[in-house]
Write a protein that holds these residues in place. Structure first.
Motif, mmCIF file in Angstrom:
data_model
loop_
_atom_site.group_PDB
_atom_site.id
_atom_site.type_symbol
_atom_site.label_atom_id
_atom_site.label_comp_id
_atom_site.label_asym_id
_atom_site.label_seq_id
_atom_site.Cartn_x
_atom_site.Cartn_y
_atom_site.Cartn_z
ATOM 1 N N ASN A 19 0.830 -1.205 0.000
ATOM 2 C CA ASN A 19 0.000 0.000 0.000
ATOM 3 C C ASN A 19 0.866 1.258 0.000
ATOM 4 O O ASN A 19 2.106 1.189 -0.096
ATOM 5 C CB ASN A 19 -0.980 -0.017 1.174
ATOM 6 N N GLU A 20 0.235 2.423 0.150
ATOM 7 C CA GLU A 20 0.959 3.694 0.061
ATOM 8 C C GLU A 20 1.980 3.875 1.174
ATOM 9 O O GLU A 20 2.892 4.712 1.072
ATOM 10 C CB GLU A 20 -0.031 4.871 0.066
ATOM 11 N N ASN A 21 1.866 3.048 2.219
ATOM 12 C CA ASN A 21 2.799 3.135 3.349
ATOM 13 C C ASN A 21 3.853 2.031 3.314
ATOM 14 O O ASN A 21 4.616 1.856 4.272
ATOM 15 C CB ASN A 21 2.023 3.073 4.667
ATOM 16 N N GLY A 22 3.860 1.283 2.220
ATOM 17 C CA GLY A 22 4.805 0.172 2.119
ATOM 18 C C GLY A 22 4.415 -1.014 2.965
ATOM 19 O O GLY A 22 5.235 -1.903 3.229
ATOM 20 N N LYS A 23 3.158 -1.055 3.406
ATOM 21 C CA LYS A 23 2.653 -2.127 4.256
ATOM 22 C C LYS A 23 1.725 -3.042 3.463
ATOM 23 O O LYS A 23 1.328 -2.739 2.334
ATOM 24 C CB LYS A 23 1.903 -1.548 5.451
ATOM 25 N N THR A 24 1.343 -4.158 4.107
ATOM 26 C CA THR A 24 0.418 -5.091 3.438
ATOM 27 C C THR A 24 -1.026 -4.849 3.829
ATOM 28 O O THR A 24 -1.940 -5.336 3.165
ATOM 29 C CB THR A 24 0.795 -6.549 3.775
ATOM 30 N N GLN B 288 -4.322 -6.295 1.955
ATOM 31 C CA GLN B 288 -4.678 -7.709 2.093
ATOM 32 C C GLN B 288 -5.989 -7.892 2.855
ATOM 33 O O GLN B 288 -6.730 -8.839 2.589
ATOM 34 C CB GLN B 288 -3.547 -8.469 2.786
ATOM 35 N N THR B 289 -6.286 -6.998 3.772
ATOM 36 C CA THR B 289 -7.504 -7.146 4.567
ATOM 37 C C THR B 289 -8.762 -7.029 3.703
ATOM 38 O O THR B 289 -9.739 -7.742 3.918
ATOM 39 C CB THR B 289 -7.552 -6.081 5.677
ATOM 40 N N HIS B 290 -8.727 -6.141 2.721
ATOM 41 C CA HIS B 290 -9.899 -5.886 1.875
ATOM 42 C C HIS B 290 -9.672 -6.362 0.437
ATOM 43 O O HIS B 290 -10.201 -5.799 -0.511
ATOM 44 C CB HIS B 290 -10.240 -4.389 1.898
ATOM 45 N N GLU C 77 -9.707 -2.464 -3.106
ATOM 46 C CA GLU C 77 -8.399 -2.994 -2.728
ATOM 47 C C GLU C 77 -8.218 -4.430 -3.228
ATOM 48 O O GLU C 77 -9.188 -5.162 -3.460
ATOM 49 C CB GLU C 77 -8.240 -2.960 -1.205
ATOM 50 N N THR C 78 -6.968 -4.830 -3.331
ATOM 51 C CA THR C 78 -6.625 -6.197 -3.724
ATOM 52 C C THR C 78 -5.204 -6.472 -3.250
ATOM 53 O O THR C 78 -4.598 -5.655 -2.562
ATOM 54 C CB THR C 78 -6.771 -6.383 -5.247
ATOM 55 N N ASP C 79 -4.657 -7.630 -3.610
ATOM 56 C CA ASP C 79 -3.237 -7.897 -3.385
ATOM 57 C C ASP C 79 -2.729 -8.712 -4.563
ATOM 58 O O ASP C 79 -3.451 -8.907 -5.548
ATOM 59 C CB ASP C 79 -2.990 -8.581 -2.039
#
Length: 463
Positions: free
Chosen positions: A11-16, A71-73, A96-98
């Protein structure tokens, strides 16, 4: 130059997880150059046109800033894609996706666009840990040669790049050394004599007995005249295409309704869409014509080992051509006419091949007296089954129910789908008597009933 891939990484924060819906930076889901993750395998759908559709949809998704990473959504992209008639460019609200969810959703979308049931039925909630198995089941070919993993030179549009349990991406463009397999329909049809001999050798080579091989051949003659390019006669008139014209059109891609046209095709006259899809995928993966004899034989064997295991058991236990022919006809072919007359016709065809390839050369057991028709067996002695075998009430007669086995028999056997008794390979049985049946087969009486010791063609099942 490296190919382009669609990559959904963080994501935009470099997180999952977390962050705002949608692509806030333009980098959450984007098109980038191929890189080495490293990748553990490449999954390729056999039809390059489907691969191109997967690539088109994936690129459109990556370029839509309403699609971001979380990943949550992760399921929200699939649901929005479905609502947008599988067009990612039409998604107007942030979702959202992953990496795995986006890849699976795009493949599902391609399945809907191309009308491929196996792709439409993929679970959108899969992940990188089970993606390899899921896509293989849906018809993808798994490529693990280093040339596909260490550079993008051999990649095609729509190839799925996978590092199991870590990451997935979709290749969008063709590598400089990549080439979709070109399928050329052979201009000559093999002779019937060549085809029948090839089929016979294939079946015997797979370990089937001569009754089974003959019974299958009799069915294939009834279905297609042993012509692997045979198009159902009524469909020839309906489509205005001959056997060879239809085959060539499907191979060339100019006829695109092969899977769902409800037309029987090939040696076994495969008709149902899932079976025709399987045949089509196997041919495409091998770069062969759908009318290729060896491809069809291999596909038939794949089916017998997977969804038709009961038929394979029946074939292996068959004590006559008629028994094998009927088992294959009713439980594998499933024609509309399953009458006794139809079964007899196929058995007659099969007997012709049995007589031709076995005939008088069949090994005939040597009689050893009134009560012991073969010197290979002695009453009171113990012998071992060399294969899983049905138990019968009389020599070559009705199959015994599993419930009718002795306690020891039940401990060494199991029921088939119809509740009939099968003793396992390796079971030790005691010979209580011997009978010689029509055709020369030797039947061994055991405490539960009868099992075939030596077939009329000399195949040894008990020793």
């Amino acid at each position: 130059m490296a190919t382009k891939i669609s990559n959904c990484g963080s994501n935009e924060n470099g997180k999952t997880t977390g962050g705002k819906a949608g692509d806030q930076t333009g980098k959450e889901y984007r098109v980038i150059s191929w890189y080495s993750r490293p990748w553990k395998c490449v999954l390729r759908f056999p039809d390059p046109k489907v691969g191109e559709e997967i690539a088109r949809i994936s690129e459109a998704a990556a370029k839509n800033d309403n699609v971001g990473y979380c990943q949550t959504h992760r399921r929200t992209y699939h649901d929005a894609l479905k609502a947008a008639n599988w067009n990612p460019a039409a998604i107007k609200k942030p979702v959202e996706t992953d990496c795995s969810a986006s890849t699976l959703a795009n493949i599902i979308a391609a399945g809907h666009k191309c009308g491929i049931a196996a792709l439409k039925q993929i679970n959108p909630d899969g992940y990188t840990g089970n993606m390899r198995a899921a896509l293989k089941k849906a018809g993808f070919t798994v490529l693990t040669d280093s040339k596909y993993l260490t550079s993008s030179d051999y990649l095609l549009p729509g190839d799925i790049l996978l590092n199991d349990n870590a990451h997935a991406a979709v290749n969008l463009t063709a590598g400089p050394k990549a080439k979709a397999a070109a399928v050329t329909t052979p201009t000559t049809t093999p002779t019937t004599a060549t085809v029948e001999k090839t089929i016979w050798n294939f079946l015997i080579g797979k370990g089937l007995n001569t009754y089974a091989a003959a019974g299958i051949l009799g069915n294939l003659e009834a279905e297609s005249g042993l012509n692997p390019r045979n198009l159902q006669n009524t469909s020839e008139k309906k489509f205005g295409l001959s056997d060879d014209e239809y085959t060539a059109a499907v191979d060339a891609g100019s006829y695109t309704n092969f899977v769902k046209d409800c037309a029987g095709y090939g040696l076994a006259q495969w008709t149902y869409y899932t079976r025709k899809q399987g045949l089509y995928n196997k041919a495409k993966a091998a770069g062969k014509s759908i009318g290729d004899l060896n491809i069809q034989l291999s596909f038939m064997w794949d089916e017998l080992q997977a969804g038709y295991k009961k038929v394979l058991q029946q074939l292996k236990a068959a004590g006559s051509v008629a028994e094998a022919a009927s088992a294959f006809m009713i439980n594998y072919e499933g024609p509309a006419d399953q009458s006794a007359t139809a079964q007899k016709k196929r058995a007659t065809y099969g007997q012709k091949y049995f007589d031709k390839y076995v005939g008088s050369a069949a090994a005939t057991p040597t009689p050893a007296g009134k009560n012991e028709p073969d010197a290979a067996y002695k009453v009171g002695k113990n012998y071992t089954l060399q294969a899983n075998m049905y138990v019968r009430k009389t020599p070559n007669g009705e199959k015994l129910s599993y419930s009718a086995l002795t306690a020891d028999g039940k401990a060494h056997g199991y029921p088939d789908g119809a509740g009939k008794a099968i003793l396992k390979k390796g079971t030790v049985v005691t010979c209580k008597g011997l009978e010689k049946a029509t055709g020369g087969a030797i039947w061994v009486k055991i405490p539960s009933g009868y099992v075939c010791g030596i077939s009329g063609s000399g195949d040894i099942y008990i020793k």
